[in-house]
Design a protein around this motif. Structure first.
Motif, mmCIF file in Angstrom:
data_model
loop_
_atom_site.group_PDB
_atom_site.id
_atom_site.type_symbol
_atom_site.label_atom_id
_atom_site.label_comp_id
_atom_site.label_asym_id
_atom_site.label_seq_id
_atom_site.Cartn_x
_atom_site.Cartn_y
_atom_site.Cartn_z
ATOM 1 N N PRO A 28 -2.998 5.555 7.570
ATOM 2 C CA PRO A 28 -3.343 3.997 6.724
ATOM 3 C C PRO A 28 -2.510 3.925 5.435
ATOM 4 N N PHE B 279 -4.254 -5.357 0.602
ATOM 5 C CA PHE B 279 -5.016 -4.155 1.246
ATOM 6 C C PHE B 279 -6.337 -3.848 0.952
ATOM 7 N N ARG C 262 -4.804 -4.837 6.417
ATOM 8 C CA ARG C 262 -4.412 -3.430 6.711
ATOM 9 C C ARG C 262 -3.039 -3.042 7.259
#
Length: 123
Positions: free
Chosen positions: A6, A46, A51
């Motif tokens: 991520p 974010f 994302r």
């Protein structure tokens, strides 16, 4: 295998380097800023409706994708030219699409240049 994780707000500067190193769909920092896309706005996204995921190799970010649940879109997907053809784009796209689906997205959309390699990739 190149690991993908991520994205964090701290990655935005390296993400920007990748964004500006691509062969197609080039846009200057000034052009992006005129559309409201800055390092600060991406980092802020974010913690809101976006994302992202980054691919890291050789101690640096070499590709990324960002999805936006507010409009069910693929906001960005770019891979450094020297890392193309390794399946990173597909993996990054799959993660973005899966997250959007998990967030309840039906149709997912994106914008890219007509007749570009990117258009062929997405098709």
């Amino acid at each position: 295998m190149i690991p993908i994780r991520p994205a964090l707000a701290a990655d935005v500067e390296a993400i920007s380097v990748v964004r500006h190193a691509v062969r197609e769909n080039m846009a200057s920092r000034e052009e992006l800023a005129a559309r409201g896309i800055t390092q600060a706005s991406v980092a802020a996204s974010f913690s809101a409706d976006s994302r992202g995921w980054v691919a890291e190799a050789e101690g640096r970010i070499v590709g990324f994708s960002i999805a936006d649940r507010a409009d069910a879109s693929i906001f960005a997907l770019f891979v450094l030219p020297e890392f193309e053809g390794r399946g990173l784009g597909t993996k990054l796209l799959d993660l973005a699409v899966a997250w959007l689906r998990d967030e309840g997205a039906g149709d997912i959309w994106l914008v890219t240049g007509e007749g570009t390699r990117a258009a062929g990739f997405y098709a």
